[in-house]
Design a protein around this motif. Structure first.
Motif, PDB file in Angstrom:
ATOM      1  N   VAL A   1      63.986  43.537  41.013  1.00  0.00           N
ATOM      2  CA  VAL A   1      63.517  44.155  42.253  1.00  0.00           C
ATOM      3  C   VAL A   1      62.022  43.952  42.448  1.00  0.00           C
ATOM      4  CG1 VAL A   1      63.249  46.357  43.476  1.00  0.00           C
ATOM      5  CG2 VAL A   1      65.387  45.850  42.265  1.00  0.00           C
ATOM      6  N   LYS A   2      61.253  44.117  41.392  1.00  0.00           N
ATOM      7  CA  LYS A   2      59.796  43.998  41.520  1.00  0.00           C
ATOM      8  C   LYS A   2      59.394  42.630  42.052  1.00  0.00           C
ATOM      9  CE  LYS A   2      55.472  44.411  38.928  1.00  0.00           C
ATOM     10  NZ  LYS A   2      54.853  44.713  37.599  1.00  0.00           N
ATOM     11  N   ASN A   3      60.023  41.587  41.537  1.00  0.00           N
ATOM     12  CA  ASN A   3      59.647  40.220  41.917  1.00  0.00           C
ATOM     13  C   ASN A   3      60.558  39.614  42.973  1.00  0.00           C
ATOM     14  OD1 ASN A   3      57.397  39.855  40.016  1.00  0.00           O
ATOM     15  ND2 ASN A   3      58.990  40.144  38.471  1.00  0.00           N
ATOM     16  N   ARG A   4      61.536  40.408  43.466  1.00  0.00           N
ATOM     17  CA  ARG A   4      62.400  40.000  44.569  1.00  0.00           C
ATOM     18  C   ARG A   4      63.078  38.650  44.308  1.00  0.00           C
ATOM     19  NH1 ARG A   4      60.521  43.975  48.310  1.00  0.00           N
ATOM     20  NH2 ARG A   4      61.612  43.259  50.189  1.00  0.00           N
ATOM     21  N   CYS A   5      63.721  38.567  43.128  1.00  0.00           N
ATOM     22  CA  CYS A   5      64.463  37.356  42.761  1.00  0.00           C
ATOM     23  C   CYS A   5      65.614  37.770  41.848  1.00  0.00           C
ATOM     24  CB  CYS A   5      63.556  36.339  42.052  1.00  0.00           C
ATOM     25  SG  CYS A   5      62.877  36.933  40.482  1.00  0.00           S
ATOM     26  N   TRP A   6      66.556  36.847  41.597  1.00  0.00           N
ATOM     27  CA  TRP A   6      67.646  37.156  40.678  1.00  0.00           C
ATOM     28  C   TRP A   6      67.123  37.253  39.254  1.00  0.00           C
ATOM     29  CZ3 TRP A   6      71.372  39.189  43.098  1.00  0.00           C
ATOM     30  CH2 TRP A   6      71.856  38.682  44.307  1.00  0.00           C
ATOM     31  N   SER A   7      67.690  38.176  38.488  1.00  0.00           N
ATOM     32  CA  SER A   7      67.299  38.348  37.087  1.00  0.00           C
ATOM     33  C   SER A   7      68.091  37.380  36.213  1.00  0.00           C
ATOM     34  CB  SER A   7      67.574  39.789  36.640  1.00  0.00           C
ATOM     35  OG  SER A   7      67.552  39.887  35.226  1.00  0.00           O
TER      36      SER A   7
END
Length: 485
Positions: free
Chosen positions: A182-188
């Protein structure tokens, strides 16, 4: 120009037609079935969502110039697992947000992978309703189906995919999958590995107001619209509702009294609840939000009225309630388990405190108050983070009750602002479409123009004090009965 907002709910899809200035021209609702194949399970057929959405679009726009309809924005029920094979066919019915079958997988994620690591990877811990535990459940219990997975998506993304051919999701909805950083707005990448899937199975991440594509010719024909209509990525229902009530930017609050209930606090900065009792998600305005979610809110009142009292006259039942803050009957609102703050899929509802002089009105009042107390649990979690909230917007079917709004204002000691429209997610979807089509430069600009507060329910000091005592008593009930579940 005209814009369509779609709210893909648990029991029906609601569609709204909006002018550029926010004037609502038409509203249509189409129901579809919910399947409960086992206790605690909750499923729907994705094809039903598309069929009823297309029917709704035809009915919604009949009599209007199709050339004037510029965009569609879809808000939808979050967390549901929709899986497609390599022929784009649903592999199995969608497993919904209020499905509790993945308790074992949730425990594995929280205890063996660990809450600390999950929070680092995704800003959240595992809840049974989230998508990632459902994927692990499918891998273990339906391995042949798991092997067939070509695409994983959320409910509203299935509708967007079928309408446009674009395989995408938005940041707010993806936040609730436990697969997104969520913080970096990408898939983990860590969560992708834990779930033993590939990034190719996951949709492209977009902001809610980004245009996913235009209507495919076949879909345009079925909907009675032109192929020029743009469809934006859309948002999870709570984020869409927040847009519809003007809960964007810094430090604004919205309470949703729908099938589930939420306390939604918008923020321009990323933050995480260290106790993991409320969620940290991306917001549809391009920023972030904190959200506490209870699984049964207005659905508690619907169950009590429809199934137990066998009446549809909700207003008449509530009109007889007089003595607020003095009820000896309490109700735990956990019909489908509970998420915030307990994270307990086994929790169940109960009444306590009845005596020979307990009345029908006392128990009806207890249901309304129990939901308000449950919502306050989430507000208290936010307050523990140092967040100060003095007022809130409100939306959802339960928000039509003046009595319930009064109870919430006093239980939570907040000013409750009522907006001109109570159409939350559908209105928010239409507003996102308007931003995507260039009608407004930002979501905040659309909110400034469209959302209007028409009245405010003020908390009453004497009643606030009474409900403070009642809330303290409510807080003691769940710990006392937890081991009985």
């Amino acid at each position: 120009m005209l814009y369509v907002g779609v709210d893909l709910g648990t029991s029906a899809v609601k569609l709204l037609l909006m002018e550029a200035d926010g004037t609502i021209r038409n509203i249509v609702s189409k129901e579809y079935p919910l399947f409960l194949p086992h206790p605690g399970w909750s499923e729907q057929n994705p094809e039903d969502w598309l069929e009823k959405t297309l029917e709704g679009l035809q009915e919604l726009t009949r009599g209007y110039d199709s050339q004037q309809i510029a965009g569609i924005g879809v808000g939808g029920q979050m967390h549901g697992l929709v899986t497609l094979d390599d022929q784009d066919r649903p592999i199995r019915p969608a497993i919904l947000w209020n499905d509790g079958r993945s308790e074992e997988e949730t425990r594995y994620l929280n205890e063996e992978v660990g809450k600390k690591k999950l929070s680092e990877y995704t800003a959240n811990i595992a809840f049974a309703g989230f998508t990632a535990p459902k994927i692990l459940w499918m891998k273990k219990n339906e391995p042949e189906n798991f092997k067939r997975i070509a695409k994983i998506m959320l409910p509203k993304d299935y509708v967007v995919y079928k309408l446009t051919g674009m395989f995408c999701t938005d940041m707010s909805d993806a936040s609730g999958m436990l697969l997104m950083d969520v913080k970096n707005r990408c898939w983990s990448q860590e969560m992708i590995e834990i779930c033993q899937i590939t990034e190719q199975m996951l949709p492209k991440l977009c902001e809610s107001y980004e245009v996913a594509g235009t209507l495919r010719p076949q879909m345009a024909e079925k909907a009675g619209l032109t192929e020029k209509v743009k469809v934006v990525a859309g948002a999870g229902d709570n984020a869409a509702a927040a847009v519809g009530t003007g809960t964007v930017g810094e430090g604004r609050c919205n309470i949703s009294l729908g099938t589930s209930g939420t306390v939604f606090i918008s923020s321009k900065n990323f933050g995480v609840d260290q106790y993991n009792s409320i969620h940290s998600f991306a917001h549809a305005d391009g920023y972030y939000h904190l959200m506490g979610c209870m699984l049964s809110a207005a659905s508690c009142n619907k169950w009590w009225m429809d199934e137990i009292l066998n009446t549809k006259d909700y207003e008449a039942e509530q009109s007889k309630i007089e003595h607020l803050g003095e009820n000896s009957v309490f109700y735990l609102p956990y019909l489908m388990g509970e998420r915030s703050p307990h994270n307990d899929p086994k929790a169940r509802a109960l009444f306590i405190g009845m005596s020979m002089d307990t009345t029908r009105q006392d128990m009806t009042q207890a249901v309304l108050e129990g939901v308000a107390f449950g919502l306050r649990d989430s507000l208290e979690a936010a307050r523990n983070l140092g967040i100060t909230v003095s007022r809130t917007k409100i939306c959802g079917g339960g928000a039509r009750s003046s009595l319930w709004k009064k109870i919430i204002a006093n239980v939570m000691n907040l000013k409750v602002d009522e907006t001109e429209s109570e159409e939350g997610p559908a209105l928010g979807g239409a507003m996102l479409a308007a931003v995507g089509c260039g009608e407004y430069p930002t979501v905040e600009a659309a909110v400034e123009k469209i959302v209007k507060v028409v009245r405010t329910v003020e908390p009453e000091p004497e009643l606030v004090e009474k409900y403070e005592r009642q809330y303290r008593r409510f807080r003691e009930i769940y710990p006392a009965v937890k081991n009985l579940y």
